[in-house]
Design an enzyme around this catalytic site. Structure first.
Site, mmCIF file in Angstrom:
data_model
loop_
_atom_site.group_PDB
_atom_site.id
_atom_site.type_symbol
_atom_site.label_atom_id
_atom_site.label_comp_id
_atom_site.label_asym_id
_atom_site.label_seq_id
_atom_site.Cartn_x
_atom_site.Cartn_y
_atom_site.Cartn_z
ATOM 1 N N SER A 152 -6.713 39.473 1.213
ATOM 2 C CA SER A 152 -5.807 39.183 2.324
ATOM 3 C C SER A 152 -5.972 37.780 2.901
ATOM 4 O O SER A 152 -5.031 37.244 3.472
ATOM 5 C CB SER A 152 -5.966 40.233 3.426
ATOM 6 O OG SER A 152 -7.299 40.357 3.816
ATOM 7 N N HIS B 49 -1.085 43.911 0.305
ATOM 8 C CA HIS B 49 -0.284 42.693 0.127
ATOM 9 C C HIS B 49 0.448 42.627 -1.210
ATOM 10 O O HIS B 49 1.110 41.640 -1.497
ATOM 11 C CB HIS B 49 -1.174 41.458 0.297
ATOM 12 C CG HIS B 49 -1.828 41.402 1.633
ATOM 13 N ND1 HIS B 49 -1.192 40.930 2.755
ATOM 14 C CD2 HIS B 49 -3.053 41.815 2.046
ATOM 15 C CE1 HIS B 49 -1.998 41.027 3.792
ATOM 16 N NE2 HIS B 49 -3.135 41.564 3.387
ATOM 17 N N LYS C 70 3.868 45.659 6.107
ATOM 18 C CA LYS C 70 3.894 44.286 5.600
ATOM 19 C C LYS C 70 5.209 44.076 4.847
ATOM 20 O O LYS C 70 6.250 43.978 5.474
ATOM 21 C CB LYS C 70 2.625 44.030 4.790
ATOM 22 C CG LYS C 70 1.437 43.972 5.773
ATOM 23 C CD LYS C 70 0.084 43.912 5.186
ATOM 24 C CE LYS C 70 -0.939 43.844 6.334
ATOM 25 N NZ LYS C 70 -2.288 44.188 5.938
#
Ligand SMILES: *Cc1c(COP(=O)(O)O)cnc(C)c1O
Length: 389
Positions: free
Chosen positions: A178, A206, A238
């Site tokens: 990250s 991610h 996200k």
């Protein structure tokens, strides 16, 4: 007094340039931000596909609010598991190609759920040194031995697995790290898990929505098989642009989590609005090749624009593009200078990253334009010129 230590602690943080400050936004998530009253272009969010403020998802949320109300009223195992939650789980499982999926309120909670449900005192966890904080906390909560290996070092991991006499072994890794943006060597990690009969837990916070065909994530990107030992965690706040997370795996593992994972059982189910909004988000992710191609294009544009700087762009091929600065104060100062020029890029400092590696963390989104990227590059070069002379 009992609070003296807190005052000293805060003063120490301030002296080290480590105080975190929350800025108030007067705009929805997106490149055009109004922060502390100032208009700027934001490079901070993990909204990689630009879905956080998408009209179709907003409409789905509104419709769900009208049909299902706002609150779920109880935990999933009591009466809080509504039809939209069930549908979302079915769709997530199909999307990532696993038998079942379980929806969580946050990724932090999902990680706290998975690890302690699978390993305990007599067992061992093998963790990449740069794993996300939630995985570290999950390891502590499990009481298993926590063995950390140097970032990406598969030989070191193999040696530690070989030496271990733990009853059960669990390997855990971020898929996309990250704060560095690089990818874990998932095929090798999977081979090691097979060889040493270990669980492999992959945190794809991610990668989900961004990597792999149709954005199915890092596991699909590397074409790993749907093995029972492979457990996938993906977050939905996200790239998916909403909130929450999911765990996907074999029916056996998911049933075990429902029965035993305390952060799943002892918390109120998230709003059915989120579960409904996420189904529309999944449609947009699946049909989002154009968004992903645009994001890739922006990543390359930023990388070539930053070539001449003496600050090093970390070796990342993802939307997370960190610029290594080193000192905490220098990183904070640079972040402030960029904000003065109308670009908001966060400085990331310890303990989020190792000491001496403070950085600017540029997060790109498909919602950015070429002009946004060019503007940012020019501002960074301008700051760079001022520091150099
Ligand atoms: C953001 C993140 C989490 C936590 O997910 P939330 O849904 O924000 O709680 C977990 N792991 C990684 C690697 C993350 O980046």
């Amino acid at each position: 007094m009992i609070w003296d230590a807190l005052e000293t602690g805060l003063a120490d943080l301030a002296a080290e340039g480590l105080l975190r400050r929350r800025r108030v936004l007067d705009s929805p998530c997106g490149p055009d931000a109004v922060v502390d009253g100032q208009q700027c272009i934001a490079f901070c969010s993990n909204d990689y596909l630009g879905l956080a403020n998408h009209p179709a998802i907003i409409a789905a949320a509104q419709q769900a609010a009208a049909q299902w109300g706002v609150g779920s009223g109880a935990s999933h195992v009591v009466s809080g598991h509504l039809r939209p939650h069930e549908q979302l789980e079915e769709r997530l499982a199909a999307f990532v190609g696993r038998e079942r999926a379980l929806y969580f309120t946050t990724g932090y909670m999902a990680n706290l759920a998975i690890v302690p449900a699978l390993v305990e005192r007599q067992d061992a966890i093998f963790a990449d040194r740069l794993n996300h904080a939630s995985l570290i906390d999950a390891a502590l909560l499990s009481r298993a031995e926590h063995i950390r290996f140097p970032h990406g070092d598969m030989d070191a991991l193999a040696a530690r697995l070989q030496q271990s006499h733990a009853r059960r072994k669990l390997i855990v890794t971020d898929a996309v790290f990250s704060m560095d943006g690089d990818l874990a060597p998932l095929p090798t990690l999977f081979q090691l898990a097979e060889r040493f009969d270990a669980w492999l837990v992959v945190d794809d916070a991610h990668g989900f929505g961004v990597l792999g065909p149709q954005g199915r994530g890092s596991i699909a990107h590397f074409q790993l098989p749907p093995s029972p030992r492979l457990i996938l965690m993906g977050t939905l706040g996200k790239a998916a642009g909403v909130s929450g997370a999911f765990v996907a795996g074999s029916s056996l593992v998911i049933e075990w989590l429902i029965q035993r994972a305390r952060p799943y059982i002892f918390t109120t189910a998230s709003s059915p609005i989120m579960a409904a909004a996420l189904q529309t988000s999944l449609d947009l992710i699946a049909s989002g090749d154009e968004r992903r191609a645009h994001l890739q294009h922006l990543i390359h544009r930023l990388q070539s624009g930053c070539k001449e700087l003496s600050w090093r762009l970390l070796a990342s091929s993802t939307a997370i593009q960190p610029v290594l600065i080193g000192e905490n104060q220098a990183a904070v100062q640079l972040s402030m200078q960029l904000l003065q020029r109308g670009f908001w890029v966060p400085a990331i400092r310890p303990p989020t990253v190792p000491a001496g590696t403070a950085r600017l963390r540029i997060s790109l989104s498909a919602a950015h334009t070429e002009a946004h990227i060019d503007g940012l590059i020019a501002a960074i070069q301008d700051c760079h010129a001022h520091v150099a002379c």
